[in-house]
Design an enzyme around this catalytic site. Structure first.
Site, PDB file in Angstrom:
ATOM      1  CB  SER A  61      -0.959   0.014   1.201  1.00 34.75           C
ATOM      2  OG  SER A  61      -2.035  -0.856   0.959  1.00 34.75           O
ATOM      3  CE  LYS A  64      -4.143   1.550  -0.803  1.00 37.38           C
ATOM      4  NZ  LYS A  64      -4.537   0.745   0.349  1.00 37.38           N
ATOM      5  CB  SER A 116      -4.399   1.679   3.918  1.00 33.95           C
ATOM      6  OG  SER A 116      -3.554   1.170   2.918  1.00 33.95           O
TER       7      SER A 116
END
Length: 383
Positions: A61, A64, A116
């Site tokens: 993640s 991101k 997230s």
């Protein structure tokens, strides 16, 4: 370190990395659990610690960060985004978006960074890029622009749904360094909690424990985990005007890795002013004295043992030829100051010519030519 307001393009001009020396490594009294890691000073880009930093690995993640900065730069943060069924059905971590609801893009970015949300990542991608595929194209174009040569994006969230989705610790530090020059991204990254007063009231608390409870100098970052990538983490911290970035990939003890690296750097390095903004006084030559200035201050992180190893090389240019003078508007660069550490170039500052105000009526070129009338070629001075 450049002034905070200097553009990223100018920062790139000064972006030169240094290899960590054996004496610096020996000074550490801790190990780093990560498969790959990097510690970078943000403003200069100097690498203070590196471990397999250019190895391409899965990143989960922390992907991101790219999704967030593209959203921020889109200029659409105040637009309402209608959530698609595709976004609602995204697997993994979620902010529980519902198909058909409308929510500000800005709030989606908070949900992306703090919680997230994979569903948020898809909604952002569809709105900013027109489609998932269109947004992934933007992600990879931005990566190329930033010099992220060991990176390939295939989705906006980092899920293990593609084999060719990867990056390196070094590349993610480059991306974070770029993103942290955006004040809106900085604000979002450093937010501990965010409330959304929309169709549904939501309150999100940041998952980054360094920011919320573990590390007083933390200024933000992004967590990540998938079964294949394992634990990934990007974090930033500031103390005594020293801004640091740490990236770890596949790190079982990532919180400790980051705190140990931050503390080691804060205890070992300090920012030293190597070039002062304003008049450059270290010129004895009569043609240049009191006429040359630096447009900004240049600072650099150094160990105390390195201070004496810094050298400067001043180069002054010859004036433009007569054919090129038409349309030439001052101020113009008349030289440069190269700064080296142990013989390696760490920065370059342009120098400009600035005539005293009392000479304004003379006209720039008459003053300029009188100053350079006896100058032949390029003059170089070593300090």
């Amino acid at each position: 370190m450049l002034k905070k307001g200097i553009t990223f393009g100018l920062i790139c001009l000064l972006f030169l990395t240094s290899v960590i020396t054996p004496t610096q490594v020996e000074a550490r009294n801790f190990s780093v659990s990560a498969e790959a890691a990097i510690l970078m000073e943000q403003e200069s880009g100097r690498i203070l610690y590196s471990k397999n930093a250019e190895q391409s690995l899965r990143i989960a993640s922390i992907t991101k960060i790219m999704t967030a900065i593209l959203a921020v730069e889109s200029g659409k943060m105040k637009e309402l985004v209608k959530i698609s069924s595709n976004a609602e059905g995204t697997e993994g971590s979620s902010i529980y978006l519902r198909a058909g609801e409308e929510i500000l893009l800005e709030d989606l970015v908070y949900g992306l960074m703090l919680r997230s949300g994979n569903d948020s990542a898809v909604a952002i991608a569809e709105h900013v890029g027109g489609s998932l595929e269109g947004f992934v194209y933007l992600m990879n174009e931005k990566a190329r622009e930033l010099g992220m040569l060991s990176t390939q994006f295939q989705n906006p969230h980092g899920l293990d749904d593609h084999e060719e989705h990867y990056s390196s610790a070094y590349d993610m530090a480059l991306l974070t360094r770029y993103a942290m020059n955006n004040s809106q991204y900085q604000e979002i990254s450093s937010t501990k909690s965010h409330r959304v007063d929309g169709e549904q009231i939501r309150v999100w608390h940041n998952k980054n424990r360094l920011l919320t409870e573990l590390y007083q100098y933390s200024t933000g970052g992004k967590t990540g985990f998938t079964k294949r990538a394992r634990r990934t983490l990007v974090s930033t911290a500031t103390k005594d005007d020293l801004d640091l970035i740490v990236v770890t990939l596949n790190a079982p003890s990532d919180w400790h890795d980051h705190m140990n690296l931050f503390n080691w750097a804060f205890n070992s390095y300090s920012l030293k002013t190597l070039v002062e903004e304003g008049e450059f006084k270290d010129i004895e030559d009569e043609f240049y004295k009191n006429h040359v200035y630096s447009p900004y201050t240049f600072e650099y992180p150094l160990l105390e043992s390195e201070v004496g190893l810094v050298e400067q090389k001043l180069t002054l240019y010859r004036p433009p030829t007569e054919e090129k003078r038409e349309g030439y508007i001052p101020p113009q660069p008349v030289g440069k100051l190269e700064v080296t550490l142990s013989g390696e170039k760490i920065g370059q500052v342009p120098l400009y010519y600035d005539a005293p105000e009392v000479e304004e009526k003379q006209g720039f070129w008459s003053r300029f030519l009188s100053i350079f009338s006896m100058t032949l070629g390029v003059r170089t001075f070593d300090k």
